[in-house]
Design an enzyme around this catalytic site. Structure first.
Site, PDB file in Angstrom:
ATOM      1  CB  SER A 139     -11.507  21.664 -29.213  1.00  0.00           C
ATOM      2  OG  SER A 139     -10.816  22.872 -28.938  1.00  0.00           O
ATOM      3  CE1 TYR A 152     -10.286  21.408 -34.510  1.00  0.00           C
ATOM      4  CE2 TYR A 152     -10.598  23.040 -32.784  1.00  0.00           C
ATOM      5  CZ  TYR A 152     -10.072  21.846 -33.214  1.00  0.00           C
ATOM      6  OH  TYR A 152      -9.323  21.081 -32.349  1.00  0.00           O
TER       7      TYR A 152
END
Ligand code: NAP
Length: 244
Positions: A139, A152
């Site tokens: 990401s 995350y």
């Protein structure tokens, strides 16, 4: 024997994964549509791809479970004769400041994003056919490092590390290993729980001033999985409209 290439796309019942499955089917791959809970969506997508003239099979497997992942690869080999492409798309995100993160959400993100990627990478390292492609999912938060993305982002940084290491370990097998790192993309994972005002603000962050669409990311995956991507190896490709 036909020489159709076979792709496993983890987490492809919805969101980016579903767009990747559709795009790879359009590009001529036989596609395994993996899901954990959304059976109806996965089965519907598989039926659509077959109606469009492609080959597709929906297979349930929680990527955090090593035995389920082995069974997923078994199903692909049994049905389509082998595996050429792994797209490691399945993932979850829980936003919270580190000081307010509970053990359960830490453990779940590690189990699905990190251990899940490891489980499929291990199987792919053992089983992918010569000329294969592995496309992991990171990401752009690994670059942006905004508050509330701590755990995350940590799981995705770990995926980037495994991408580089595995690319080297597969020397001599003619298999590439890369990662795609999307920016904000219009799926449940990004949109759920965000007020419209925040979505609008985040949409304008990239110089291209819009959210990514699942098809933007699917096109990036298709490039890495197809003939034109054959010289790209060990790289992290940020597909984010220039946000970072
Ligand atoms: P999404 O819309 O929430 O879809 C997630 C998919 O993963 C679903 O198909 C879900 O299937 C599957 N999944 C979840 N847990 C699973 C498990 N344990 N085993 C197998 N499949 C599982 O998410 P998305 O936005 O498309 O995200 C796809 C990937 O892109 C993720 O790795 C995410 O981290 C990454 N990413 C997304 C964005 C973004 O802005 N959307 C940005 C950067 C990176 P079920 O419903 O069947 O559980």
């Amino acid at each position: 024997m036909n020489n159709q290439k076979v792709a496993i796309v983890t987490g492809s019942s919805r969101g980016i994964g579903a767009a990747v499955a559709q795009r790879l089917a359009d590009d001529g791959f036989a596609v395994i549509i993996n899901y954990s809970g959304s059976a109806a969506a996965a089965e519907t997508l598989a039926r659509q791809l077959v109606q469009q003239g492609g080959q597709a099979l929906a297979v349930q497997a929680d990527v955090s479970d090593p035995a389920a992942v082995r069974a997923l690869f078994d199903a692909a080999e049994r049905t389509f004769g082998g595996v050429d492409v792994l797209v490691n798309n399945a993932g979850i995100m829980v936003n919270a400041p580190i000081g307010e993160t509970d053990d359960a959400s830490f453990d779940r993100q590690i189990a699905i994003n990190l251990k899940g990627s490891f489980n499929t990478l291990r199987e792919a390292a053992r089983r992918l056919r010569n000329g294969g492609r592995i496309i992991n999912f990171s990401s752009s938060v690994v670059g942006m490092l905004q508050p509330t993305y701590g755990v995350y982002a940590a799981t995705k940084a770990a995926v980037e590390a495994m991408t580089s290491v595995l690319a080297k370990e597969l020397r001599g097998k003619n298999i590439t290993v890369n990662a795609v790192a999307p920016g904000p993309t219009a799926t449940d994972l990004f949109l759920n729980g965000k007020p419209q005002e925040l979505v609008d603000r985040l949409s304008k962050l990239a110089p291209l001033e819009r959210l990514g669409q699942p098809q933007d990311i699917a096109a990036t995956v298709a490039f890495l999985a197809g003939a034109d991507g054959s010289w790209i190896n060990g790289q992290i490709l940020r597909a984010n409209g220039g946000i970072i």
